[in-house]
Design an enzyme around this catalytic site. Structure first.
Site, PDB file in Angstrom:
ATOM      1  N   LYS A 184       1.056  -1.023  -0.082  1.00 24.37           N
ATOM      2  CA  LYS A 184       0.187  -0.141   0.099  1.00 24.37           C
ATOM      3  C   LYS A 184       1.053   1.243   0.119  1.00 24.37           C
ATOM      4  O   LYS A 184       1.998   1.661   0.612  1.00 24.37           O
ATOM      5  CB  LYS A 184      -0.944   0.457   1.412  1.00 24.37           C
ATOM      6  CG  LYS A 184      -2.295   1.281   0.733  1.00 24.37           C
ATOM      7  CD  LYS A 184      -2.252   1.639   2.322  1.00 24.37           C
ATOM      8  CE  LYS A 184      -2.127   2.580   3.160  1.00 24.37           C
ATOM      9  NZ  LYS A 184      -1.947   3.900   2.934  1.00 24.37           N
ATOM     10  N   GLU A 258      10.157   0.576   9.806  1.00 23.22           N
ATOM     11  CA  GLU A 258      11.905   1.848  10.146  1.00 23.22           C
ATOM     12  C   GLU A 258      10.380   3.218   9.929  1.00 23.22           C
ATOM     13  O   GLU A 258       9.967   3.493   9.027  1.00 23.22           O
ATOM     14  CB  GLU A 258      11.878   1.457   8.417  1.00 23.22           C
ATOM     15  CG  GLU A 258      13.287   2.095   8.222  1.00 23.22           C
ATOM     16  CD  GLU A 258      13.176   3.921   8.408  1.00 23.22           C
ATOM     17  OE1 GLU A 258      12.928   4.429   8.606  1.00 23.22           O
ATOM     18  OE2 GLU A 258      13.222   4.315   6.579  1.00 23.22           O
ATOM     19  N   CYS A 292      13.618  10.395   6.603  1.00 26.37           N
ATOM     20  CA  CYS A 292      13.220  10.253   8.471  1.00 26.37           C
ATOM     21  C   CYS A 292      14.763  10.361   8.722  1.00 26.37           C
ATOM     22  O   CYS A 292      15.280  10.206  10.419  1.00 26.37           O
ATOM     23  CB  CYS A 292      12.665   8.657   8.337  1.00 26.37           C
ATOM     24  SG  CYS A 292      13.314   7.674   7.319  1.00 26.37           S
ATOM     25  N   GLU A 389      10.272  15.151  15.708  1.00 24.39           N
ATOM     26  CA  GLU A 389      10.654  15.328  14.326  1.00 24.39           C
ATOM     27  C   GLU A 389       9.183  15.672  13.336  1.00 24.39           C
ATOM     28  O   GLU A 389       8.591  16.035  13.421  1.00 24.39           O
ATOM     29  CB  GLU A 389      10.337  13.656  14.047  1.00 24.39           C
ATOM     30  CG  GLU A 389      10.305  13.458  11.949  1.00 24.39           C
ATOM     31  CD  GLU A 389      10.208  11.717  11.864  1.00 24.39           C
ATOM     32  OE1 GLU A 389       9.801  11.494  12.417  1.00 24.39           O
ATOM     33  OE2 GLU A 389      11.344  11.194  11.327  1.00 24.39           O
TER      34      GLU A 389
HETATM   35  P1  NDP Z   1       2.477   7.418   8.974  1.00 21.53           P
HETATM   36  O1  NDP Z   1       3.041   6.666   9.321  1.00 21.53           O
HETATM   37  O2  NDP Z   1       0.643   7.868   9.240  1.00 21.53           O
HETATM   38  O3  NDP Z   1       1.806   7.094   7.513  1.00 21.53           O
HETATM   39  C1  NDP Z   1       2.795   5.527   6.773  1.00 21.53           C
HETATM   40  C2  NDP Z   1       1.983   4.781   6.028  1.00 21.53           C
HETATM   41  O4  NDP Z   1       1.407   4.162   6.507  1.00 21.53           O
HETATM   42  C3  NDP Z   1       0.815   4.976   5.064  1.00 21.53           C
HETATM   43  O5  NDP Z   1       0.570   4.681   3.695  1.00 21.53           O
HETATM   44  C4  NDP Z   1       0.160   5.457   5.852  1.00 21.53           C
HETATM   45  O6  NDP Z   1      -1.274   5.445   4.831  1.00 21.53           O
HETATM   46  C5  NDP Z   1      -0.124   4.179   6.503  1.00 21.53           C
HETATM   47  N1  NDP Z   1      -0.853   4.041   7.800  1.00 21.53           N
HETATM   48  C6  NDP Z   1      -1.833   5.468   8.509  1.00 21.53           C
HETATM   49  N2  NDP Z   1      -2.663   4.421   9.560  1.00 21.53           N
HETATM   50  C7  NDP Z   1      -2.060   3.284   9.439  1.00 21.53           C
HETATM   51  C8  NDP Z   1      -2.395   2.436  10.047  1.00 21.53           C
HETATM   52  N3  NDP Z   1      -3.133   2.645  11.870  1.00 21.53           N
HETATM   53  N4  NDP Z   1      -2.208   1.078   9.746  1.00 21.53           N
HETATM   54  C9  NDP Z   1      -1.454   0.403   8.904  1.00 21.53           C
HETATM   55  N5  NDP Z   1      -0.735   1.626   8.293  1.00 21.53           N
HETATM   56  C10 NDP Z   1      -0.795   2.877   8.529  1.00 21.53           C
HETATM   57  O7  NDP Z   1       3.098   8.820   8.997  1.00 21.53           O
HETATM   58  P2  NDP Z   1       1.642  10.937   8.528  1.00 21.53           P
HETATM   59  O8  NDP Z   1       2.317  10.539   6.517  1.00 21.53           O
HETATM   60  O9  NDP Z   1       0.644  10.028   8.776  1.00 21.53           O
HETATM   61  O10 NDP Z   1       3.526  10.838   8.753  1.00 21.53           O
HETATM   62  C11 NDP Z   1       2.889  11.561  10.306  1.00 21.53           C
HETATM   63  C12 NDP Z   1       4.603  12.031  11.068  1.00 21.53           C
HETATM   64  O11 NDP Z   1       5.111  10.844  10.897  1.00 21.53           O
HETATM   65  C13 NDP Z   1       5.143  13.051   9.550  1.00 21.53           C
HETATM   66  O12 NDP Z   1       4.964  14.583  10.383  1.00 21.53           O
HETATM   67  C14 NDP Z   1       6.772  12.210  10.086  1.00 21.53           C
HETATM   68  O13 NDP Z   1       6.976  13.261  11.620  1.00 21.53           O
HETATM   69  C15 NDP Z   1       6.167  10.698  10.253  1.00 21.53           C
HETATM   70  N6  NDP Z   1       6.954  10.259   9.006  1.00 21.53           N
HETATM   71  C16 NDP Z   1       7.927   9.250   9.075  1.00 21.53           C
HETATM   72  C17 NDP Z   1       9.260   8.576   7.899  1.00 21.53           C
HETATM   73  C18 NDP Z   1       9.988   8.368   7.999  1.00 21.53           C
HETATM   74  O14 NDP Z   1      10.299   7.541   6.957  1.00 21.53           O
HETATM   75  N7  NDP Z   1      10.363   7.665   9.401  1.00 21.53           N
HETATM   76  C19 NDP Z   1       7.650   8.980   7.373  1.00 21.53           C
HETATM   77  C20 NDP Z   1       6.163   9.467   6.397  1.00 21.53           C
HETATM   78  C21 NDP Z   1       5.980  10.230   7.730  1.00 21.53           C
HETATM   79  P3  NDP Z   1      -1.640   6.461   5.188  1.00 21.53           P
HETATM   80  O15 NDP Z   1      -0.632   7.489   3.952  1.00 21.53           O
HETATM   81  O16 NDP Z   1      -3.466   7.228   3.626  1.00 21.53           O
HETATM   82  O17 NDP Z   1      -2.547   7.673   5.918  1.00 21.53           O
END
Ligand code: NDP
Length: 482
Positions: A184, A258, A292, A389
């Site tokens: 996804k 990660e 990240c 972050e």
């Molecule tokens: P999320 O952790 O919500 O998103 C990452 C992925 O997980 C997306 O595909 C998301 O779907 C999906 N997801 C969301 N909720 C669930 C769930 N309950 N079960 C399984 N999968 C789920 O990150 P955000 O986009 O909300 O970003 C929020 C913060 O996270 C950022 O400000 C940043 O600080 C951090 N972040 C860190 C990353 C990294 O590489 N370490 C990457 C992205 C964010 P959907 O996109 O539809 O919500």
């Protein structure tokens, strides 16, 4: 330092052929959703709607997992490593052939500058497939343990900051080791994953080996909770990572997580200062700071802090912020309105807590989601901007006097993903690397990635490694690790 005036140099978007709407890629073909809905994906630089994408239901996820299971039992799990490798090489070559199309589409959907999608994201994605193609028939000799075997069906959930590259980090090792996949992409950046489905067809991959289901958090949760998933690979926020860990506790599912980071980029007084300035800029302003492992906390030795700050601010005034499709742009758009509000909220907290805010004063486009490259000085360790972050183009500057103090401050975070050390002394680099609780430590450079090099974190940055031989081990069971 004056900024040269450049004429606009926009990359053409004619190479991208966008459909008005997309279904789900299940069992080798695009299909309609069963009971799901739809959402729009926008260009964050202009707020233009690019396309409509399916919000997959739990029933859709169930179909995708069933297709992946059939493909695993029927074809992929039985295929020789040498034959799997041929498919991976084919995918890698197609990604190279269609590199421009992928780069433009990534920039449109994500907002990152074209020079980054063209020179970093897409070439590295192809490199991941090439690298893992090479391992497919050599797993016995990779030192993973006796008789390495695939887990079966892998569920993969990825974020929006490097959509295609994170897909490659997930899919390439899974396929090389003989697993099949349900992936996804993030809600705001689904388009390159859907274009990748086209590559899967072009490479003639057996149906069901790769399935792409678009959707929001609930779709991700349906993958996590599905009883026929053998292993999960997640990249995203620490909050969601913890929820996933809780959901799978007590089940037989394996997982790699990660998660977030709050990396220290540490500059000693003897460092080559102009190179360090470039490393700081690359560390936090690359990809709008949506990284990240971004070097979001700058730790500077006190006696050079003033000089470094002056040079850094001068350099930041030359950054070009604007149209991501322009080949001269250095900093593009913030990926979404929600992310922009998160950055705005955290930077307001920085000011309220007493840190001094500076930005490069550049003009911002009237439409879209934008944030100026920003630096906070006078930051204390307790400030939210030093602990949380921000995931945006915002740098927090702290100072230190001794190497011991630098280590103590650098490690004073719940995260442990990466760090940077800038000094002329090799012995100090080695000592620092030994003391820092970070999965990756860069020396006199920052944000360098290679498929051969394992990446992953300590503490709340998650567990498991991606890339290199270590990354392969997460995708196999052996007679020794069960
Ligand atoms: P999320 O952790 O919500 O998103 C990452 C992925 O997980 C997306 O595909 C998301 O779907 C999906 N997801 C969301 N909720 C669930 C769930 N309950 N079960 C399984 N999968 C789920 O990150 P955000 O986009 O909300 O970003 C929020 C913060 O996270 C950022 O400000 C940043 O600080 C951090 N972040 C860190 C990353 C990294 O590489 N370490 C990457 C992205 C964010 P959907 O996109 O539809 O919500």
């Amino acid at each position: 330092m004056a900024k040269f005036e450049y004429a606009p140099a926009p990359e053409s978007r004619a190479v991208v052929d966008l459909a008005p709407s997309y279904g789900l890629f299940i069992n080798g073909e695009f299909t309609e959703s069963q009971g799901g809905s739809a959402f729009k994906t926008v260009n964050p630089a202009t707020e233009e709607v690019l396309s409509e994408v399916t919000d997959a239901s739990a029933a859709d996820v169930d179909r995708a997992v069933a297709a992946a299971r059939r493909a695993y039992n029927g074809v992929w799990g039985r295929m020789s490593g040498a034959d799997r490798g041929k498919y991976l090489f084919r995918i890698a070559r197609i990604l190279q052939e269609r590199a421009r199309e992928f780069a433009v589409l990534e920039t449109l959907d994500n907002g990152k500058p074209i020079k980054e999608s063209r020179d970093v994201d897409v070439p590295l994605a192809a490199a991941h497939f090439f690298y893992h193609a090479g391992w497919a028939d050599k797993l016995e000799y990779a030192g993973l343990g006796t008789n390495p075997r695939a887990h079966g069906v892998v569920g993969q959930v990825i974020p929006w900051n490097f959509p295609l590259l994170m897909l490659a980090w997930k899919i390439a090792p899974a396929l090389a080791t003989g697993n099949t996949v349900v992936l996804k992409p993030a809600e705001t950046t689904p388009l390159t994953a859907l274009l990748f489905a086209d590559v899967v067809q072009q490479a003639d991959l057996p149906p069901g080996v790769v399935n792409i289901v678009t959707g929001a958090g609930a779709t991700g949760q349906a993958i996590v909770d599905h009883p026929d998933i053998d292993k999960l690979a997640f990249t995203g926020s620490t909050g969601v990572g913890k929820m996933i860990a809780r959901s799978i506790a007590g089940t037989r599912k394996k997982a790699t997580l990660e998660l977030g980071g709050k990396a220290a980029n540490i500059i000693f007084e003897d460092a080559a200062i102009d190179q360090a300035v470039e490393g700081i800029v690359n560390g936090i302003f690359f990809n709008q700071g949506h990284v990240c492992c971004a070097g979001s906390r700058l730790l500077v030795q006190e006696n050079i802090a003033e000089d470094l700050e002056r040079r850094l601010k001068r350099r930041l005034q030359t950054l070009r912020v604007g149209d991501p499709l322009d080949k001269n742009t250095d900093v593009g758009a913030i990926n979404s309105k929600a992310q922009l509000s998160r950055i705005t909220e955290l930077t307001a907290a920085g000011e309220a807590e007493g840190a001094e805010r500076w930005d490069n004063g550049c003009e911002l486009p009237a439409k879209g989601f934008w944030f100026r490259p920003t630096v906070f000085t006078g930051v204390s360790q307790g400030h939210r901007i030093a602990q949380e972050e921000i995931f945006g183009p915002v740098l927090s500057v702290l100072t230190f006097r001794t190497p011991q103090e630098a280590v103590a401050k650098a490690n004073n975070t719940p995260y442990g993903l990466s760090a940077g050390v800038w000094t002329e002394k090799g012995s100090r680099i080695l000592w620092m690397a030994d003391q820092l609780r970070a999965g990756v430590v860069w020396a006199n450079t920052f944000n360098k990635f290679d498929p051969t090099s394992p990446f992953g974190g300590y503490k709340e940055s998650g567990y498991g490694r991606e890339g290199g031989r270590h990354g392969l081990s997460a995708y196999v069971t052996t007679e020794s690790n069960g």
